[in-house]
Scaffold this motif. Structure first.
Motif, PDB file in Angstrom:
ATOM      1  N   ILE A 143      -4.338  -8.334   0.251  1.00 52.60           N
ATOM      2  CA  ILE A 143      -5.592  -8.821   0.833  1.00 52.60           C
ATOM      3  C   ILE A 143      -5.330  -9.565   2.136  1.00 52.60           C
ATOM      4  N   GLY A 144      -4.364 -10.473   2.117  1.00 48.20           N
ATOM      5  CA  GLY A 144      -4.112 -11.313   3.283  1.00 48.20           C
ATOM      6  C   GLY A 144      -3.060 -10.794   4.227  1.00 48.20           C
ATOM      7  N   ARG A 145      -2.388  -9.704   3.860  1.00 49.51           N
ATOM      8  CA  ARG A 145      -1.284  -9.179   4.666  1.00 49.51           C
ATOM      9  C   ARG A 145      -0.250 -10.277   4.937  1.00 49.51           C
ATOM     10  N   ARG A 146      -0.032 -11.093   3.907  1.00 54.08           N
ATOM     11  CA  ARG A 146       0.976 -12.141   3.969  1.00 54.08           C
ATOM     12  C   ARG A 146       1.658 -12.191   2.612  1.00 54.08           C
ATOM     13  N   TRP A 147       2.964 -11.941   2.615  1.00 57.92           N
ATOM     14  CA  TRP A 147       3.715 -11.885   1.365  1.00 57.92           C
ATOM     15  C   TRP A 147       3.716 -13.236   0.677  1.00 57.92           C
ATOM     16  N   VAL A 148       3.499 -13.212  -0.657  1.00 58.47           N
ATOM     17  CA  VAL A 148       3.568 -14.438  -1.440  1.00 58.47           C
ATOM     18  C   VAL A 148       4.637 -14.271  -2.511  1.00 58.47           C
ATOM     19  N   PRO A 149       5.322 -15.352  -2.880  1.00 52.65           N
ATOM     20  CA  PRO A 149       6.359 -15.254  -3.910  1.00 52.65           C
ATOM     21  C   PRO A 149       5.804 -14.650  -5.194  1.00 52.65           C
ATOM     22  N   GLY A 150       6.566 -13.746  -5.756  1.00 49.23           N
ATOM     23  CA  GLY A 150       6.150 -13.035  -6.950  1.00 49.23           C
ATOM     24  C   GLY A 150       5.665 -11.634  -6.660  1.00 49.23           C
ATOM     25  N   ALA A 151       5.323 -11.362  -5.402  1.00 51.40           N
ATOM     26  CA  ALA A 151       4.913 -10.010  -5.019  1.00 51.40           C
ATOM     27  C   ALA A 151       6.142  -9.113  -4.915  1.00 51.40           C
ATOM     28  N   ALA A 152       5.910  -7.833  -4.886  1.00 46.29           N
ATOM     29  CA  ALA A 152       7.008  -6.866  -4.825  1.00 46.29           C
ATOM     30  C   ALA A 152       7.857  -7.087  -3.581  1.00 46.29           C
ATOM     31  N   GLU A 153       9.154  -6.926  -3.764  1.00 45.49           N
ATOM     32  CA  GLU A 153      10.093  -6.984  -2.653  1.00 45.49           C
ATOM     33  C   GLU A 153      10.497  -5.553  -2.295  1.00 45.49           C
ATOM     34  N   ILE A 154      10.494  -5.263  -1.002  1.00 45.16           N
ATOM     35  CA  ILE A 154      10.804  -3.913  -0.520  1.00 45.16           C
ATOM     36  C   ILE A 154      12.214  -3.896   0.051  1.00 45.16           C
ATOM     37  N   GLU A 155      12.974  -2.903  -0.359  1.00 44.00           N
ATOM     38  CA  GLU A 155      14.317  -2.730   0.190  1.00 44.00           C
ATOM     39  C   GLU A 155      14.235  -1.791   1.388  1.00 44.00           C
ATOM     40  N   GLY A 156      14.545  -2.307   2.571  1.00 45.12           N
ATOM     41  CA  GLY A 156      14.478  -1.502   3.774  1.00 45.12           C
ATOM     42  C   GLY A 156      15.679  -0.585   3.928  1.00 45.12           C
TER      43      GLY A 156
END
Length: 675
Positions: free
Chosen positions: A515-528
């Motif tokens: 919603i906010g386009r701002r990562w919050v702790p607990g959200a999925a982490e993406i491996e680049g």
């Protein structure tokens, strides 16, 4: 001179005045120079045009695009301001008055553009406040957000600032993503119309973003709903009438008002005649009585001075007023022009007579004063200074606003008495205090703050940069309680939020991130696909994360850091003293040592897209690190904000863990990355 035809701009068409158009007279000559109103306007169509075309187009742009649009509008108007100056002379205003109005309005566009790009996100959803966690695991959380209303803003403006009055409302409205319908006061509508024509001709505004009413609003207000906003500037009587419109009451239409205001200026008890601070006071009051011929909602109406200084103030102010050249605003030597119209002049004289029932006029005879330059039947008046010897017994001087060059000196016994007199205005836009005493300033804030929208303090320390009692700044709120209408305009992002809906959203970390386009702790982490420091701003994804290897912190590391930096605080160097501290088990690592080691763990050293480290925010140390502990880092892309076409700001969420996976520190790192 050919009379100007002030057109409306409705649903994409310019509409000429009709048979019921009202004449507009020059404030300088009294001759008819324009006619306005009476055109047949389809208000339902105007609302539909704004909501079906302007609103969707603005909302699609995002805050930063809209902020850039405001800057381009400001530049466009700035290049054409001479034409606006020229047409403004018939309002009775001098060149200095024009600049206050026109340059001030353009400056307001610049400020909101800057605020939008620096303080609002590069997207469509504004995040309001901090994240709220509702459980132990952090799997359910809440966030206040603000989104543009899906309606229209109706701006009803006063005659005294035909450009600035419009742009102070229009800037936050457009930045919010809401279309506007502007209705100026008839007396100066021809100036506003020219500014609107310029903005529309620029091609910078989406279709439907701006419409213009020259004349009455008809049934427009009764057609508004809960997604709409009315922003009004004018008299309390008109504000009450508009606020009571059945449709506004029934549909809970937002109503922002800036109304009558009996602003006060207090000469501090610490200021003596002949001092630099005393001179500042006299200069401020004189300016507020004469700029725009006193036709300012922020002008000083009540001059509150120590009993022992009242005569000195009257003499000094009268001497300065006597040097003020009144006359044709086109003349170079003129310092105060005319009131906007003969009707306004008559109204000021009526109100001055009411004030005169409780106060003695000590300067300025409306029947005997000199007018400079080639003028005929203009609406000229001299500055009129009154003295109310007993302000406690008086009522009319605290209730009557003569909207012109009229002000009243009144004495006070002590500071509490001065504040009580200022508060008898029953709510104002601004009160000023000239003082060098911090105790005086604090007492005024505590006891006068609830009655005033702005408190302006000045003294010799701040005088060189002070903006003036009567100059609302776009960064600060402009409004006031009670008689002043209870509204707040401008105030940076606060003003933008008037045209947005604050909504509480609740959900999982992943949904709050989306919603906010701002990562919050607990959200999925993406491996680049590679180290994030090797990836451009454009390629980085929100949530992209690396976890570093661990590094052990030794006692030698701590002692070397202390010796190298000079930070030999006892908690790092003295075991016994550190152990006696309730926060530490013994000697601990420096917090800044941890930050330095963290950077060493996550930084990719080769030249690449990361251009600069520009700072860090929200640093917290949660748990001490002792010799023998290990340190590892999680680095996550939290937020991305475009700054230019060449680079953008990346906000990284940085978490430091010890060997037991306990969080020992957390902060947000800011870098500028090539686009």
């Amino acid at each position: 001179m050919t009379s100007l035809k002030v057109h409306s701009y409705a649903a994409g068409d310019w509409i000429a005045p009709g048979s019921a158009a009202r004449p507009i007279h020059s404030a300088v000559s009294g001759k008819v120079i324009a006619e306005s109103g009476g055109g047949a306007l389809d208000f339902a169509r105007m609302l539909d045009f704004a909501k079906s075309k302007g609103g969707p187009a603005l909302r699609a742009m995002g805050f930063h695009e809209r902020a850039t649009m405001l800057k381009q509008l400001a530049l466009y108007l700035n290049e054409r301001r001479e034409a606006l100056y020229e047409i403004s002379y018939d309002t009775g205003a001098t060149l200095g008055d024009h600049k206050f109005d026109i340059d001030g309005g353009i400056g307001t566009l610049f400020v909101f553009s800057s605020k939008g790009r620096r303080e609002m996100p590069d997207g469509n959803v504004y995040l309001d406040g901090d994240l709220e966690r509702f459980g132990k695991t952090g799997s359910f959380m809440g966030q206040h957000v603000a989104v543009p209303l899906h309606g229209v803003a109706v701006h009803i403006n006063a005659f005294n600032f035909p450009v600035w009055g419009m742009l102070e409302k229009l800037a936050p409205t457009l930045l919010a993503g809401v279309p506007a319908i502007v209705k100026p006061a008839t007396a100066t509508a021809y100036v506003t119309e020219l500014a609107v024509r310029m903005m529309l001709e620029s091609g910078l505004l989406p279709e439907g973003a701006l419409q213009f009413i020259a004349g009455d609003t008809g049934d427009l207000l009764d057609r508004l709903g809960g997604q709409d906003v009315v922003s009004f500037t004018g008299s309390a009587a008109t504000g009450t009438m508009l606020r009571s419109t059945p449709g506004i009451l029934a549909n809970a239409v937002r109503f922002v008002a800036e109304q009558d205001s009996l602003n006060a200026s207090i000469l501090g008890p610490d200021v003596a005649p002949g001092s630099p601070a005393f001179d500042i006071f006299i200069k401020e009051v004189h300016r507020e009585m004469t700029v725009k011929a006193g036709q300012k909602c922020t002008a000083i109406r009540r001059i509150i001075v120590p009993e022992e200084q009242q005569q000195a103030v009257i003499e000094a102010l009268s001497a300065r007023l006597a040097k003020t050249v009144i006359g044709n605003p086109r003349e170079k030597d003129t310092r105060m022009g005319a009131l906007v119209s003969a009707d306004q002049k008559a109204d000021v004289l009526t109100k001055a007579a009411i004030i005169g029932e409780e106060a003695e006029r000590v300067f300025g005879d409306p029947d005997d004063f000199a007018v400079h330059g080639n003028v005929d039947r203009g609406a000229f008046l001299p500055p009129m200074l009154f003295h109310c010897a007993d302000p406690d017994a008086a009522t009319k001087v605290h209730e009557t606003e003569a909207f012109g060059p009229v002000s009243t000196v009144m004495p006070y016994r002590d500071l509490a008495h001065a504040i009580a007199l200022a508060n008898r205005g029953e709510g104002s836009l601004v009160a000023s205090v000239i003082t060098e005493s911090g105790d005086v300033a604090r007492e005024v804030v505590m006891d006068a703050g609830p009655s005033h929208g702005r408190l302006y303090f000045n003294n010799p320390t701040s005088a060189a940069e002070a903006t003036g009692h009567g100059a609302p700044m776009p960064h600060m709120i402009h409004g006031g309680p009670g008689r002043a209408g209870g509204g707040e305009e401008m105030g940076g992002v606060r003003g933008v939020l008037h045209y947005m809906q604050r909504t509480a959203v609740q959900g999982s970390p992943d949904l709050i991130t989306a919603i906010g386009r701002r990562w919050v702790p607990g959200a999925a982490e993406i491996e680049g696909p590679a180290h994030p420091f090797t990836r451009s701003f454009h390629d980085l994804d929100i949530g992209e994360t690396i976890h570093t290897a661990a590094r052990e912190i030794s006692l030698d590391d701590i002692e070397h850091f202390a010796d190298f930096t000079g930070d030999t605080f006892y908690a790092h160097m003295n075991e016994e003293a550190a152990a006696a501290n309730p926060f530490f088990p013994g000697r601990v690592a420096h917090g800044y040592l941890l930050l330095a080691f963290a950077a060493g763990l996550f930084v990719q050293p080769d030249p690449g897209p990361v251009l600069a480290n520009t700072g860090l925010d929200n640093l917290r140390f949660m748990k001490p690190v002792v010799p023998g502990d290990s340190l590892r880092v999680r680095l996550t892309v939290k937020q991305k904000t475009r700054r230019t076409a060449e680079y953008g700001e990346v906000r990284w969420h940085v978490t430091l863990y010890n060997q037991d996976d306990e969080v020992v520190a957390e902060y947000e790192l800011l870098t500028m990355n090539a686009y």
